[in-house]
Scaffold this motif. Structure first.
Motif, short mmCIF file in Angstrom:
data_model
loop_
_atom_site.label_atom_id
_atom_site.label_comp_id
_atom_site.label_asym_id
_atom_site.label_seq_id
_atom_site.Cartn_x
_atom_site.Cartn_y
_atom_site.Cartn_z
N ASN A 256 0.83 -1.20 0.00
CA ASN A 256 0.00 0.00 0.00
C ASN A 256 0.87 1.26 0.00
O ASN A 256 0.54 2.25 -0.66
N GLY A 257 1.97 1.18 0.74
CA GLY A 257 2.90 2.32 0.75
C GLY A 257 3.50 2.58 -0.61
O GLY A 257 3.68 3.73 -1.03
N VAL A 258 3.85 1.50 -1.34
CA VAL A 258 4.40 1.65 -2.69
C VAL A 258 3.39 2.35 -3.60
O VAL A 258 3.73 3.25 -4.37
N GLU A 259 2.13 1.95 -3.50
CA GLU A 259 1.10 2.58 -4.34
C GLU A 259 0.93 4.06 -4.00
O GLU A 259 0.79 4.90 -4.89
N GLN A 260 0.97 4.40 -2.72
CA GLN A 260 0.88 5.80 -2.31
C GLN A 260 2.08 6.59 -2.82
O GLN A 260 1.93 7.74 -3.28
N PHE A 261 3.26 5.97 -2.76
CA PHE A 261 4.47 6.63 -3.26
C PHE A 261 4.36 6.90 -4.76
O PHE A 261 4.70 7.99 -5.23
N LEU A 262 3.89 5.92 -5.52
CA LEU A 262 3.77 6.08 -6.96
C LEU A 262 2.72 7.14 -7.32
O LEU A 262 2.91 7.93 -8.25
N GLN A 263 1.62 7.18 -6.57
CA GLN A 263 0.62 8.22 -6.80
C GLN A 263 1.19 9.60 -6.50
O GLN A 263 0.96 10.56 -7.25
N PHE A 264 1.96 9.70 -5.42
CA PHE A 264 2.60 10.96 -5.07
C PHE A 264 3.55 11.40 -6.19
O PHE A 264 3.59 12.58 -6.57
N THR A 265 4.32 10.45 -6.71
CA THR A 265 5.28 10.76 -7.77
C THR A 265 4.59 11.27 -9.03
O THR A 265 5.00 12.27 -9.63
N GLN A 266 3.52 10.60 -9.43
CA GLN A 266 2.81 10.99 -10.64
C GLN A 266 2.17 12.37 -10.51
O GLN A 266 2.04 13.11 -11.48
N LEU A 267 1.78 12.73 -9.29
CA LEU A 267 1.16 14.04 -9.06
C LEU A 267 2.19 15.16 -8.95
O LEU A 267 1.92 16.29 -9.35
#
Length: 383
Positions: A17-28
Motif C-alpha cells: 500500500n505504501g508503494v502505491e501511495q508513493f507512486l501516486q505521489f510521484t505521478q502528481l
C-alpha cells in the motif's frame, strides 16, 4: 506523508500500500519527468529512469532505499536550511554536509589535521555569494562534482560549466573557476590518491628511491587506512560495522558470511582477531574493463575494489561502502604481474593485520586497534 511502510517487509500489505501511495505521489508531483521516473529501489538507487510499472516491480522485488525519506527525485521539495546552520543537503546521496564536518571534527582529527579541518569548516560556512541561503561554497562544489561523476562529464566540460556559472552568479561569488580549484576544495575531505608510475615490463613500481622515474604505465592508489578511519569516525557507520556481531539473527541458517564455515574457522584460528568485534573482514575484487566502450581499443583499465562483510547484507553492496582502492591503467593488462601493482595495497593490508592501526570509534567514543583480514577474493578465471 507517512514513511513507516518503508521499514515494513516487502511482502506485507502495509508495504504494498505504501508503494502505491508513493507512486501516486510521484505521478502528481513529478510531472516534468513525463512518465519515466527515477527508480528508488536498492538496485537502481535513483540512478535509472523507469516506467511506473517497472518501479512498482522493482520496489516489491528489491525494496526501497531505507534512508530515502526525502523524495527529492520524485517531486518533493528539499528543505533548504540556512548557511549559518551548515545544513546544506547533498541531494544525490541524502547525506548532510554537517555530518561530514562532524566526522572530521573529532578531537583526534583536529589535533592532527587542524589546518585541513579549518579549511573544511570555513568553506562549509562561506555563502556561495553575499546573501545566498541555499548553498555554501563547499555544498555547491560537492553537488556539482557529484553531477560530474554521475553523468560522466570530462574535466574540460566541467571547467566550462564552472566558468559559465561563475559569470551568471553575482559578482564576488565564491564558486571555483575551474576543475583544479574544485578539487583543491575537496582535497581536505581526505579523498587523497597516489599516482605511481610503473616499469613498461611490469617489473616494479617507481616508488621510494625510484619515484622520479616516468612511464606510460601508471596506477592510482587510494590509501585504505584513512578511509577506514573515516567510516569509524561516523557514529552511524561505526555501529553498522559491528552489525555482524551485535544485531545479526543467528538461527543456524546461512544468512550472512558470518554463518559460513570459512568465517567460523577463522574465528577459531585467530581468537584475538575474533574477540574485537570491529575487526574487518574484507572481500577483494578486480577485473579488466575497457574505458572507451570499444573492444578493439588497446587501452586496459583494472579497478581493484574492497567490500566490507561486517556490514548488513543490504549495505555491503551499496556504492557508498564499496571502496575503490586502486586503478591500474596502461596499454595492456597487468596479467600475472598484477602483484607488482598491488604492492601498496598489500603493504597497508599487512600493517592492518600484523600491527593494527589506532582508530577512533565515534559510536562508543573511544580509540581501538583496528585490524583487517582479506576474507575472500571475487574475480573471473583470467583475473
Amino acid at each position: 506523508m507517512d514513511r513507516s511502510w518503508m521499514k515494513a517487509k516487502c511482502i506485507s500489505d502495509e508495504y504494498e500500500n505504501g508503494v502505491e501511495q508513493f507512486l501516486q505521489f510521484t505521478q502528481l508531483n513529478a510531472e516534468s519527468l513525463r512518465g519515466n521516473y527515477f527508480c528508488p529501489c536498492v538496485k537502481c538507487l535513483n540512478g535509472r529512469r523507469q516506467s511506473v510499472d517497472e518501479i512498482r516491480s522493482h520496489l516489491i522485488c528489491y525494496g526501497i532505499i531505507p534512508n530515502y525519506t526525502k523524495w527529492i527525485w520524485h517531486g518533493e521539495s528539499a528543505d533548504i536550511p540556512t548557511v549559518s546552520q551548515s545544513q546544506a543537503v547533498h541531494e544525490d546521496s541524502g547525506e548532510r554536509i554537517e555530518e561530514m564536518i562532524c566526522d572530521l571534527g573529532q578531537e583526534t582529527f583536529e589535533q592532527a589535521h587542524a589546518p585541513l579541518y579549518d579549511t573544511i569548516e570555513r568553506d562549509s560556512n562561506t555563502p556561495l555569494y553575499e546573501g545566498c541561503t541555499s548553498f555554501t561554497r563547499l555544498s555547491a562544489v560537492l553537488s556539482l562534482v557529484n553531477l560530474k561523476a554521475r553523468f560522466g562529464w570530462s574535466d574540460k566540460s566541467f571547467t566550462k560549466l564552472l566558468v559559465l556559472l561563475k559569470n551568471m552568479l553575482p559578482e564576488q561569488n565564491t564558486l571555483p573557476k575551474n576543475h583544479y580549484e574544485a578539487k583543491k576544495i575537496l582535497c581536505p575531505v581526505g579523498m587523497e590518491y597516489k599516482k605511481i608510475h610503473a616499469c613498461p615490463n611490469d617489473c616494479i613500481l617507481y616508488r621510494n628511491e625510484t619515484k622520479n622515474c616516468r612511464s606510460a604505465k601508471v596506477c592510482w592508489y587510494l590509501p585504505i587506512i584513512p578511509r577506514f578511519k573515516r567510516l569509524f569516525a561516523n557514529a552511524h557507520d561505526a555501529k553498522n560495522l559491528s552489525w555482524h556481531s551485535d544485531d545479526r539473527k543467528s538461527d543456524g541458517l546461512l544468512r550472512h558470511p558470518t554463518d559460513s564455515p570459512q568465517w567460523k574457522t577463522i574465528d577459531h584460528l585467530y581468537p584475538k582477531f575474533r574477540d574485537e568485534q570491529r575487526s574487518l573482514m574484507l572481500a577483494l575484487a578486480s577485473d579488466g574493463m575497457n574505458p572507451y566502450g570499444s573492444l578493439s581499443s588497446n587501452h586496459s583499465l583494472w579497478p581493484v575494489l574492497l567490500m566490507i562483510y561486517n556490514l548488513p547484507p543490504w549495505l555491503c553492496i551499496l556504492r557508498k561502502y564499496i571502496i575503490l582502492c586502486m586503478m591500474i591503467a596502461g596499454p595492456r593488462k597487468p596479467g600475472n604481474d598484477i602483484d607488482v601493482y598491488l604492492t601498496p595495497l598489500i603493504e597497508d593490508l599487512k600493517q592492518l593485520w600484523e600491527e593494527g592501526v589506532d582508530v577512533w570509534d565515534a559510536n562508543v567514543q573511544q580509540m581501538f586497534k583496528l585490524r583487517t583480514m582479506v576474507f575472500c577474493t571475487i574475480n573471473d578465471f583470467p583475473a
